[in-house]
Design a protein around this motif. Structure first.
Motif, PDB file in Angstrom:
ATOM      1  N   PRO A 249     -28.502   9.275   1.213  1.00 48.33           N
ATOM      2  CA  PRO A 249     -27.445  10.265   0.976  1.00 48.33           C
ATOM      3  C   PRO A 249     -26.524  10.498   2.164  1.00 48.33           C
ATOM      4  CG  PRO A 249     -29.585  11.334   1.241  1.00 48.33           C
ATOM      5  CD  PRO A 249     -29.850   9.869   1.139  1.00 48.33           C
ATOM      6  N   GLU A 250     -26.923  10.027   3.348  1.00 53.39           N
ATOM      7  CA  GLU A 250     -26.095  10.222   4.543  1.00 53.39           C
ATOM      8  C   GLU A 250     -25.061   9.110   4.750  1.00 53.39           C
ATOM      9  OE1 GLU A 250     -26.463  13.033   6.270  1.00 53.39           O
ATOM     10  OE2 GLU A 250     -28.036  13.581   4.832  1.00 53.39           O
ATOM     11  N   LEU A 251     -25.197   8.025   4.003  1.00 57.50           N
ATOM     12  CA  LEU A 251     -24.343   6.866   4.273  1.00 57.50           C
ATOM     13  C   LEU A 251     -22.867   7.151   4.009  1.00 57.50           C
ATOM     14  CD1 LEU A 251     -23.984   3.928   5.062  1.00 57.50           C
ATOM     15  CD2 LEU A 251     -24.514   3.274   2.703  1.00 57.50           C
ATOM     16  N   ALA A 252     -22.560   7.837   2.928  1.00 56.27           N
ATOM     17  CA  ALA A 252     -21.162   8.096   2.594  1.00 56.27           C
ATOM     18  C   ALA A 252     -20.451   8.840   3.726  1.00 56.27           C
ATOM     19  CB  ALA A 252     -21.065   8.889   1.292  1.00 56.27           C
ATOM     20  N   GLY A 253     -21.136   9.831   4.310  1.00 61.92           N
ATOM     21  CA  GLY A 253     -20.544  10.589   5.404  1.00 61.92           C
ATOM     22  C   GLY A 253     -20.273   9.733   6.628  1.00 61.92           C
ATOM     23  N   VAL A 254     -21.190   8.814   6.928  1.00 62.16           N
ATOM     24  CA  VAL A 254     -21.012   7.920   8.075  1.00 62.16           C
ATOM     25  C   VAL A 254     -19.787   7.035   7.863  1.00 62.16           C
ATOM     26  CG1 VAL A 254     -21.998   5.954   9.323  1.00 62.16           C
ATOM     27  CG2 VAL A 254     -23.453   7.908   8.722  1.00 62.16           C
ATOM     28  N   VAL A 255     -19.688   6.436   6.689  1.00 61.50           N
ATOM     29  CA  VAL A 255     -18.567   5.544   6.390  1.00 61.50           C
ATOM     30  C   VAL A 255     -17.246   6.308   6.451  1.00 61.50           C
ATOM     31  CG1 VAL A 255     -17.522   4.077   4.609  1.00 61.50           C
ATOM     32  CG2 VAL A 255     -19.990   3.985   5.022  1.00 61.50           C
ATOM     33  N   ALA A 256     -17.250   7.531   5.922  1.00 58.91           N
ATOM     34  CA  ALA A 256     -16.031   8.346   5.942  1.00 58.91           C
ATOM     35  C   ALA A 256     -15.607   8.673   7.374  1.00 58.91           C
ATOM     36  CB  ALA A 256     -16.254   9.627   5.148  1.00 58.91           C
ATOM     37  N   ARG A 257     -16.569   9.006   8.223  1.00 61.88           N
ATOM     38  CA  ARG A 257     -16.226   9.365   9.606  1.00 61.88           C
ATOM     39  C   ARG A 257     -15.586   8.200  10.350  1.00 61.88           C
ATOM     40  NH1 ARG A 257     -21.143  12.038   9.413  1.00 61.88           N
ATOM     41  NH2 ARG A 257     -22.234  10.428  10.614  1.00 61.88           N
ATOM     42  N   TYR A 258     -16.048   7.005  10.075  1.00 59.31           N
ATOM     43  CA  TYR A 258     -15.510   5.823  10.758  1.00 59.31           C
ATOM     44  C   TYR A 258     -14.306   5.218  10.015  1.00 59.31           C
ATOM     45  CZ  TYR A 258     -19.184   5.637  14.279  1.00 59.31           C
ATOM     46  OH  TYR A 258     -20.013   5.914  15.351  1.00 59.31           O
ATOM     47  N   GLN A 259     -13.927   5.833   8.893  1.00 56.77           N
ATOM     48  CA  GLN A 259     -12.778   5.365   8.105  1.00 56.77           C
ATOM     49  C   GLN A 259     -12.890   3.875   7.782  1.00 56.77           C
ATOM     50  OE1 GLN A 259      -9.451   6.652  10.596  1.00 56.77           O
ATOM     51  NE2 GLN A 259      -9.362   8.585   9.500  1.00 56.77           N
ATOM     52  N   ALA A 260     -14.076   3.487   7.372  1.00 56.64           N
ATOM     53  CA  ALA A 260     -14.343   2.085   7.047  1.00 56.64           C
ATOM     54  C   ALA A 260     -14.310   1.877   5.533  1.00 56.64           C
ATOM     55  CB  ALA A 260     -15.710   1.670   7.589  1.00 56.64           C
ATOM     56  N   PRO A 261     -13.912   0.714   5.071  1.00 56.84           N
ATOM     57  CA  PRO A 261     -14.055   0.375   3.648  1.00 56.84           C
ATOM     58  C   PRO A 261     -15.530   0.221   3.293  1.00 56.84           C
ATOM     59  CG  PRO A 261     -12.452  -1.049   4.731  1.00 56.84           C
ATOM     60  CD  PRO A 261     -13.201  -0.333   5.815  1.00 56.84           C
ATOM     61  N   ILE A 262     -15.832   0.396   2.000  1.00 59.01           N
ATOM     62  CA  ILE A 262     -17.209   0.242   1.546  1.00 59.01           C
ATOM     63  C   ILE A 262     -17.244  -0.545   0.242  1.00 59.01           C
ATOM     64  CG2 ILE A 262     -17.229   2.464   0.293  1.00 59.01           C
ATOM     65  CD1 ILE A 262     -20.248   2.636   1.247  1.00 59.01           C
ATOM     66  N   MET A 263     -18.262  -1.402   0.122  1.00 65.54           N
ATOM     67  CA  MET A 263     -18.492  -2.163  -1.090  1.00 65.54           C
ATOM     68  C   MET A 263     -19.683  -1.556  -1.813  1.00 65.54           C
ATOM     69  SD  MET A 263     -17.898  -5.887   0.645  1.00 65.54           S
ATOM     70  CE  MET A 263     -16.239  -6.390   1.152  1.00 65.54           C
ATOM     71  N   LEU A 264     -19.490  -1.181  -3.062  1.00 69.85           N
ATOM     72  CA  LEU A 264     -20.502  -0.474  -3.846  1.00 69.85           C
ATOM     73  C   LEU A 264     -21.039  -1.402  -4.924  1.00 69.85           C
ATOM     74  CD1 LEU A 264     -18.529   2.867  -4.357  1.00 69.85           C
ATOM     75  CD2 LEU A 264     -20.250   2.376  -2.601  1.00 69.85           C
ATOM     76  N   MET A 265     -22.332  -1.724  -4.852  1.00 68.80           N
ATOM     77  CA  MET A 265     -22.929  -2.657  -5.799  1.00 68.80           C
ATOM     78  C   MET A 265     -23.794  -1.947  -6.827  1.00 68.80           C
ATOM     79  SD  MET A 265     -25.458  -5.913  -5.141  1.00 68.80           S
ATOM     80  CE  MET A 265     -26.965  -4.970  -5.422  1.00 68.80           C
TER      81      MET A 265
END
Length: 399
Positions: A249-265
């Motif tokens: 559950p913490e991953l989304a926040g990490v990705v948002a903070r670093y403004q990185a794209p994410i691939m959702l499978m």
């Protein structure tokens, strides 16, 4: 010359306009007729009888059709699926009327409008990968797989050492890779879970070398927030999450903070589905919403149908056959079929002899909407992608 009857398959509004323009119609006529030339079939689930009867009545009044279950008429069922069948012109009029209806139908009208917009062909967009830009939609992007694992099903142990991994990454970039996907955990059937410390010890030494020397974006294949945090801090550009933000559950926040794209499978615990494609789309739609609620913009999201995960052999083939249905979500599609068991079970070949089967899935995947393909055999699949692009995207694969 005798009169002849031929056929035209029209997928979107621009194609309809082009066909009518070729006939010689004037501009006003093209604008009026083109929306009649595109027919869409949409399936809506979870509709109660009161909503279903209004939907059917309004669609019929506009000249389209809406199939509902018999029990919806006399309210003998709690919910029904609805199959809408109409031209774009009919949908426009239907949506306008639905917006004025109660019972949550105005919200449904907005969802239908969004879905129709998403089906209007590939959109060219620029993905900002923390300073490195990828243009998505003009041609298919190729993601090269780099496994820093001892037990990967295809190349386990070959690239554990940073020097060997770096050499392989350079080779893939030279062969045409647009992204390098680095993973420290095998996801093959029966894989062994490892600690976060072990995953980091495999990934970080390789990553530190890659970000110094490799010119293309580096993706990290992980579902763990702790690994993503360390990898992004070390210079990674993209996160590739096999659990679509459901594993940590913490991953989304990490990705948002670093403004990185994410691939959702898409993934799951079993392969029991009532309506598989609808459920895959629903799963991904929920993950997109989780991402957006955490602060990840929609333009940073890529979706993956998860070939080989929570699906039987027959279901994997069905997903490939119906991949285009996921374009309704409006996100670029990543397809990962390289050397997988669906190919081995079809051709009865070992892992190291599945390049042609992979090529078939890549070509057909591109025809059905894939924007990025994740592969082991980069040189061969770049060639397959360029040829497929030349056909599907009208010559965009040249060069």
């Amino acid at each position: 010359m005798d009169m002849q009857v031929n056929v035209r398959f029209i997928d979107n509004l621009e194609q309809a306009k082009a066909e009518i323009r070729a006939i010689g119609s004037d501009t006003a006529g093209i604008g009026l007729m083109a929306p009649k030339g595109v027919h869409r079939v949409l399936k809506i689930s979870g509709v109660n009888p009161k909503q279903a009867n209004i939907i059917k009545q309004e669609m019929l009044s506009k000249g389209g059709e809406a199939a509902i279950t018999r029990g919806a008429v006399d309210h003998s069922v709690e919910t029904t699926d609805v199959l809408l069948m109409a031209t774009l012109k009919q949908y426009r009029a239907f949506i306008d009327k639905l917006k004025m209806q109660p019972f949550g139908l105005a919200k449904l009208a907005a969802s239908i409008s969004e879905a129709l917009d998403n089906l209007e062909g590939r959109k060219v967009r620029v993905l900002n990968c923390r300073g490195k830009e990828l243009e998505i939609g003009r041609r298919t992007l190729v993601m090269g797989i780099l496994n820093a694992t001892p037990d990967s099903f295809s190349d386990g142990g070959r690239f554990m050492e940073p020097a060997a991994a770096l050499e392989q990454a350079h080779r893939m970039v030279e062969d045409g890779a647009d992204i390098i996907d680095l993973g420290g955990v095998s996801t093959r059937p029966g894989y062994s879970e490892i600690s976060i410390e072990e995953e980091l010890s495999r990934v970080l030494p390789v990553l530190e070398r890659l970000v110094q020397e490799i010119t293309v974006p580096i993706s990290i294949d992980t579902w763990r927030a702790g690994v993503a945090q360390e990898a992004l801090a070390a210079g990674a550009h993209i996160i590739n999450d096999q659990w679509a933000l459901r594993g940590d559950p913490e991953l989304a926040g990490v990705v948002a903070r670093y403004q990185a794209p994410i691939m959702l499978m898409h993934n799951g615990q079993d392969s029991n589905y009532r309506d598989m494609m609808a459920e895959i789309a629903g799963f991904l739609r929920q993950s997109i919403e989780i991402a957006r609620q955490a602060g990840i913009p929609r333009e940073h999201i890529i979706i993956d149908p998860g070939i080989g995960f929570a699906k039987t052999y027959e279901q994997n083939l069905e997903v490939l056959r119906r991949l285009k249905e996921l374009t309704v979500l409006g996100c670029p599609i990543l397809l990962g079929t390289s050397r997988k068991s669906v190919i081995g079970n079809t051709l009865h070949l070992p892992v190291n002899e599945r390049v042609e089967g992979t090529g078939a899935t890549v070509a057909l995947g591109i025809a059905c909407g894939a924007d990025i393909v994740r592969v082991h055999d980069v040189k061969e699949m770049v060639r397959v992608a360029r040829m497929a692009d030349a056909i599907v995207r009208g010559g965009a694969g040249e060069g």
